[in-house]
Design an enzyme around this catalytic site. Structure first.
Site, PDB file in Angstrom:
ATOM      1  N   HIS A 117       0.804  -1.218   0.000  1.00  0.00           N
ATOM      2  CA  HIS A 117       0.000   0.000   0.000  1.00  0.00           C
ATOM      3  C   HIS A 117       0.844   1.279   0.000  1.00  0.00           C
ATOM      4  O   HIS A 117       0.299   2.374  -0.089  1.00  0.00           O
ATOM      5  CB  HIS A 117      -0.960   0.004   1.195  1.00  0.00           C
ATOM      6  CG  HIS A 117      -2.293   0.626   0.901  1.00  0.00           C
ATOM      7  ND1 HIS A 117      -2.558   1.333  -0.250  1.00  0.00           N
ATOM      8  CD2 HIS A 117      -3.446   0.639   1.607  1.00  0.00           C
ATOM      9  CE1 HIS A 117      -3.807   1.758  -0.234  1.00  0.00           C
ATOM     10  NE2 HIS A 117      -4.378   1.353   0.895  1.00  0.00           N
TER      11      HIS A 117
ATOM     12  N   ASP B 175      -2.291   1.585  -4.604  1.00  0.00           N
ATOM     13  CA  ASP B 175      -3.562   1.901  -3.947  1.00  0.00           C
ATOM     14  C   ASP B 175      -4.619   0.863  -4.307  1.00  0.00           C
ATOM     15  O   ASP B 175      -4.437   0.053  -5.233  1.00  0.00           O
ATOM     16  CB  ASP B 175      -4.032   3.299  -4.355  1.00  0.00           C
ATOM     17  CG  ASP B 175      -3.115   4.394  -3.821  1.00  0.00           C
ATOM     18  OD1 ASP B 175      -2.553   4.204  -2.724  1.00  0.00           O
ATOM     19  OD2 ASP B 175      -2.954   5.416  -4.500  1.00  0.00           O
TER      20      ASP B 175
END
Length: 435
Positions: free
Chosen positions: A407, A411
């Protein structure tokens, strides 16, 4: 008769040394050209070393569990001829210090720290890899001298220094070594391992060398990358039909099995081409976009351990080429025939948890990659299909996929869309695809 020095051969970029596991012949035994004479282990794979000449082993120079450098003599053979010979001319000498790209290949960063000016005197022998880790972690020479090495003649191995780093937080601070300062999101804090009480009747099983490496890499991967996982259920009925139609033809023509894996790899490669920012690595505060698409293939070994051989340039292979490459790597992995370079350079990994009957999994991203796909078991289920005459219920072959991604740079939209494209390619698989 002549004397021939058998040298430890070059084993791929970044591999500087190997540990002797076992000799397959004894002193006094005769060996033939290309006979495998010794099993060795690097931090990547186990492999055999063949002899390029025929002769008699008169002296073994490196015993079991000893470490040899690339280009170092490990045995002496007696061969036909006069004088002394060796394979030195055919062995590339290792670089004295690996460059930055090589270090990334050998040892994915534990954490990024402020630039280090740590220098070491000649009193302490350190391999290039150990020296690099020590400098990266700001470990002083005083600290290094306090580490009890497990290598030959007490030398400090990679495992020794990584164990020291992992437990450093529980040791008294050394006055001569400033505490490392994290400068990027890649920094991680290592907690000391918990001590587990042992009760009467409990069995203590020491980790083998590969299990230690797996444990070390898994902890490191979770420390470095914040993991997020997306899931999707995919109708692979067309894929199953296509394979059933073609597997006998392919085996008769090629003499090899046709598994589902080449189809999965093909779909993943196409999705990576749609979303190339999945095919990246993180270096400090930089994102390195990879040119090549090299697919890692998580493979279970007979002893229960795991290894990840790599399909190089998978985007350039046909379905038939992928099937052959996958079968070759899987066979050599399970028979300890992989070369070190066979496990290096992956840019994205697939783990087939369905081979164990599991529906889905949440795999750990291997560093320095930023994503990994887990393929679940294919199960027949009733499903609702939309037709021109309305919805109907039919028996379909369904499969879960789970996509874990880093992350820091991936995304949810990118990780989810990439997974959806793999899903779409598999659901819409053309039954007329040629193999």
């Amino acid at each position: 008769m002549a004397e021939y020095k058998l040298l430890l051969p070059s084993m791929g970029e970044g591999v500087m040394e190997a540990t002797i596991i076992t000799w397959l012949f004894n002193e006094g035994d005769n060996v033939k050209e290309d006979d495998s004479v010794v099993e060795i282990a690097t931090d990547k794979v186990d492999s055999d070393v063949p002899t390029p000449v025929s002769g008699k082993i008169v002296k073994i120079l490196k015993q079991k569990d000893e470490v040899a450098k690339v280009g170092e003599a490990i045995a002496i053979l007696e061969i036909e001829g006069e004088g002394t010979a060796s394979e030195e001319a055919k062995t590339e000498a290792p670089a004295t210090t690996p460059d930055a790209e090589t270090l990334k290949t050998i040892e994915e960063p534990l954490q990024t720290v402020a630039a280090s000016n740590v220098e070491f005197s000649g009193d302490l022998y350190l391999s290039p890899l150990v020296k690099s880790i020590a400098q990266q972690e700001n470990i002083s020479e005083t600290e290094l001298k306090s580490i009890k090495g497990s290598g030959l003649e007490g030398r400090i191995t990679k495992e020794d220094i990584l164990a020291y780093v992992a437990n450093r937080g529980s040791r008294p601070a050394q006055q001569s070594a400033p505490a490392p300062v994290a400068t990027t999101p890649q920094a991680a804090v290592s907690a000391p391992a918990a001590t587990v009480p042992v009760s009467a009747g409990d069995e203590i099983i020491p980790m083998d060398r590969m299990r230690k490496i797996i444990a070390e890499n898994m902890v490191k991967a979770k420390q470095i990358a914040p993991h997020v996982t997306s899931f999707i259920e995919t109708d692979v009925t067309n894929v199953v039909k296509w394979r059933n139609k073609n597997k006998a033809i392919f085996e008769k023509r090629e003499g090899e099995k046709l598994t589902f894996m080449p189809i999965f790899v093909k779909a993943v490669v196409k999705a990576i081409q749609d979303f190339p920012m999945i095919n990246v690595s993180v270096s400090g505060e930089n994102i390195i976009k990879k040119k090549n698409i090299n697919i890692g293939m998580a493979t279970a070994l007979p002893d229960g351990n795991l290894i990840v051989p790599v399909i190089k340039n998978a985007d350039q292979l046909s379905l038939s080429g992928l099937a052959k490459a996958i079968n070759d790597l899987a066979y050599r992995a399970r028979n300890k025939k992989l070369r070190p370079e066979d496990t290096q350079g992956a840019t994205y990994t697939i783990s087939n948890v369905g081979s164990f009957g599991n529906l889905m999994g949440t795999p750990i991203i291997p560093q320095p990659q930023v994503a990994i796909l887990a393929i679940g078991a294919i199960v027949k289920k009733p499903a609702v299909l939309e037709t021109k005459d309305g919805d109907v219920i039919a028996i379909r072959n369904l499969m879960f996929m789970s996509h874990s991604y880093d992350h820091r740079v991936v995304d949810g939209s990118l990780g989810g869309m990439m997974l959806k494209h793999v899903h779409d390619y598999l659901e819409n698989w053309d039954l007329n695809t040629e193999i």
